[in-house]
Scaffold this active site. Structure first.
Site, PDB file in Angstrom:
ATOM      1  N   LYS A  47       0.833  -1.204   0.000  1.00  0.00           N
ATOM      2  CA  LYS A  47       0.000   0.000   0.000  1.00  0.00           C
ATOM      3  C   LYS A  47       0.869   1.256   0.000  1.00  0.00           C
ATOM      4  CE  LYS A  47      -3.677   0.060   2.640  1.00  0.00           C
ATOM      5  NZ  LYS A  47      -4.553   0.225   3.841  1.00  0.00           N
ATOM      6  N   ALA A 287     -36.213   4.822   1.153  1.00  0.00           N
ATOM      7  CA  ALA A 287     -36.573   3.444   1.468  1.00  0.00           C
ATOM      8  C   ALA A 287     -35.893   2.490   0.486  1.00  0.00           C
ATOM      9  CB  ALA A 287     -38.085   3.267   1.400  1.00  0.00           C
ATOM     10  N   GLY A 288     -35.540   1.304   0.962  1.00  0.00           N
ATOM     11  CA  GLY A 288     -34.922   0.329   0.078  1.00  0.00           C
ATOM     12  C   GLY A 288     -34.177  -0.754   0.820  1.00  0.00           C
ATOM     13  N   CYS A 295     -19.397   1.635   8.714  1.00  0.00           N
ATOM     14  CA  CYS A 295     -19.708   2.493   9.863  1.00  0.00           C
ATOM     15  C   CYS A 295     -20.980   2.109  10.609  1.00  0.00           C
ATOM     16  CB  CYS A 295     -19.798   3.948   9.410  1.00  0.00           C
ATOM     17  SG  CYS A 295     -18.220   4.644   8.902  1.00  0.00           S
ATOM     18  N   LYS A 298     -21.139  -1.415  12.320  1.00  0.00           N
ATOM     19  CA  LYS A 298     -20.145  -1.530  13.385  1.00  0.00           C
ATOM     20  C   LYS A 298     -20.464  -0.601  14.547  1.00  0.00           C
ATOM     21  CE  LYS A 298     -16.241   0.578  13.012  1.00  0.00           C
ATOM     22  NZ  LYS A 298     -14.892   1.050  12.629  1.00  0.00           N
ATOM     23  N   LYS A 355     -22.486   1.358  -1.684  1.00  0.00           N
ATOM     24  CA  LYS A 355     -23.119   2.600  -2.118  1.00  0.00           C
ATOM     25  C   LYS A 355     -22.388   3.081  -3.358  1.00  0.00           C
ATOM     26  CE  LYS A 355     -22.097   6.494  -0.140  1.00  0.00           C
ATOM     27  NZ  LYS A 355     -21.946   7.597   0.828  1.00  0.00           N
ATOM     28  N   ARG A 362     -17.317  -3.649   2.295  1.00  0.00           N
ATOM     29  CA  ARG A 362     -17.542  -4.040   3.686  1.00  0.00           C
ATOM     30  C   ARG A 362     -19.034  -3.993   4.015  1.00  0.00           C
ATOM     31  NH1 ARG A 362     -13.210  -0.148   6.512  1.00  0.00           N
ATOM     32  NH2 ARG A 362     -13.922   1.168   4.773  1.00  0.00           N
TER      33      ARG A 362
END
Length: 501
Positions: A47, A287-288, A295, A298, A355, A362
């Site tokens: 990384k 809604a969905g 976040c 957890k 999203k 995750r």
């Protein structure tokens, strides 16, 4: 906690960021862009090599451009000794993944705190918890730094450092704008010097005096950014409480969506009617399928676990979690109701990231849905415009067929699931896609597609919180209110075709 700051002249600082994950890399890049000298530390050599070459290990709009603009003030290393001694502010931004009981795993936080104590040997330094940590972790981190310092240097460390909490409120997909044009900055510490140092660090953002990047222009009408100064425990709780409240809004509208489906109401119009009340607001009332990512799941679990340590229950937060995860099972129920038998069926999934505008998988609902379908004997094909490489790397053993285009995911499928509302999916040639499928069924789990357009294209249109319909169905006059769906990221939509954050 009321703090009156002295009139301190702004100065650029040496800053160290431990952890180059989503939060650490975004924070470090933004601070370097403002003019601070920033060194980012990570134990992952691959990384670090990638970052040193000007590339990013994560997908985030404009991050590569901002890295390039900030490169003169930004260094990446795997060694604590290169960054800790000269730093005036040290951010801990390591991962705190959930344990089986919901409480955060703090092994990386502990290692970072001990590493700071071992290598620190300078003037007054602020150690900042940027990771989302349990309430009380600031005191624990302070004790670890102090203990490690005293073991390494054989002298007391009192007065040489202070611990602060500076929770992040970043949305993946708009993280840079959320950092530079924040709703608020929260800092918590029991040491006034620490609060003054962080006030000085963030002054360009608080006063909005920095030159905005051309690719991330300053939003119109933005003024001074509020600074909330408080004690350690309050700052830590603010982060958990904020995320829990947003999670509650999403689960609430999904629960109302179940009732809307039964009584024949349009949940999109219900959400609009609720959200235009200024006391409630339209954000997080879509809604969905519900929330995913690193976040909400957890943090709500950690909040419930923390309350349990004090003998308290949090039934509202617990119910929000139950409703959210129930939405994923409703996808299976919807398909069963339409197809009757899932074994041997081919199901296409559009969108894998949790999203739009991120490649983060995750707790992505699409991944869990794919797993559930495969367990029921389905053949699953999937496409995502950004997250395919990460999906192959992290979930290659799941058995999902990775497709290079939405058309491939739809071809010969018995049903198509829209799981992530990437804008590209709204403008597909749906008439052609319908002709390639075994049965033209689309399950729009995000209420993001044009219902009437798909019905006219020959689809049986399904939602998990809304109105279903087919070619011979009554056309409901209310189309999805896209203004509401895009309200929270309209300026980003214009720049990057983001649907919503």
């Amino acid at each position: 906690m009321q703090v009156v700051f002295r009139l301190i002249r702004f100065v650029f600082m040496n800053v160290c960021i431990i952890g180059t994950g989503y939060v650490g890399l975004t924070t470090g890049t933004c601070l370097a862009f403002l003019g601070h000298k920033v060194t980012c530390i990570d134990s992952d050599e691959k990384k670090i090599a990638l970052l040193q070459a000007g590339q990013t290990p994560i997908y985030e709009p404009f991050l590569t451009q901002l890295l390039a603009d900030a490169h003169a003030n930004l260094r990446f290393t795997t060694g604590y000794a290169e960054a800790i001694p000269d730093a005036r502010v040290i951010f801990i931004a390591v991962g705190t993944p959930p344990s089986p009981n919901g409480s955060p795993d703090l092994r990386y936080l502990s290692a970072a705190a001990r590493g700071i104590g071992e290598h620190f040997d300078g003037d007054f330094t602020v150690v900042v918890n940027k990771s989302t940590v349990p309430i009380g972790s600031g005191n624990w981190v302070g004790s670890l730094v102090r203990e490690s310092y005293e073991q390494q240097h054989s002298r007391k460390g009192g007065g040489r450092f202070a611990v602060a909490s500076n929770p992040e409120f970043l949305r993946e997909g708009t993280a840079l704008s959320d950092s530079l044009y924040a709703d608020r900055v929260v800092v918590g510490s029991d040491d006034t010097r620490a609060l003054e140092t962080l006030y000085t660090l963030y002054r360009p953002i608080l006063d909005q005096t920095f030159g905005a990047p051309t690719f991330l222009p300053r939003p119109e009408g933005i003024g001074a950014v509020p600074l909330i100064c408080t004690d350690l425990a309050s700052a830590e709780l603010i982060k958990y409480a904020a995320n829990a409240f947003l999670a509650l809004k999403i689960s609430f509208i999904n629960e109302v969506g179940h009732l809307a489906e039964k009584v024949g109401a349009d949940i999109l119009q219900v959400a609009k009617g609720i959200g235009l009340d200024t006391r409630i607001g339209t954000r997080f009332l879509q809604a969905g399928l519900g929330w995913g990512g690193s976040c909400f799941g957890k943090d709500t679990a950690a909040l419930v676990a923390t309350a349990a340590e004090y003998g308290l229950n949090m039934p509202i937060v617990a119910a929000a979690r139950e409703i959210n995860f129930r939405q994923r099972e409703r996808v299976i129920e919807k398909l069963l109701a339409e197809l009757k038998i899932l074994k041997g069926r081919t199901i296409g999934i559009l969108g894998l990231a949790f999203k739009p505008n991120t490649d983060d998988l995750r707790d992505a609902p699409a991944v869990e849905i794919a797993r559930k379908l495969i367990q029921r004997g389905c053949k699953v094909k999937a496409h995502d415009p950004v997250a395919m490489d990460r999906f192959r790397s992290e979930h290659g053993d799941l058995g999902v067929i990775c497709c290079d285009s939405p058309d491939q995911a739809a071809a010969e499928s018995d049903a198509l699931i829209l799981a992530t509302e990437w804008p590209v999916y709204r403008d597909l040639k749906w008439e052609e896609i319908a002709g390639r499928m075994r049965s033209a069924i689309v399950l729009d789990t995000r209420n993001a597609l044009d219902r009437e357009w798909l019905i006219r294209s020959g689809f049986r249109y399904l939602t998990i919180a809304g109105l279903d319909g087919s070619a011979d169905a009554f056309f409901h006059p209310a189309l999805p209110d896209r203004d509401m769906m895009e309200a929270e990221s309209a300026w980003t939509t214009a720049a990057t075709t983001t649907l919503r954050a």
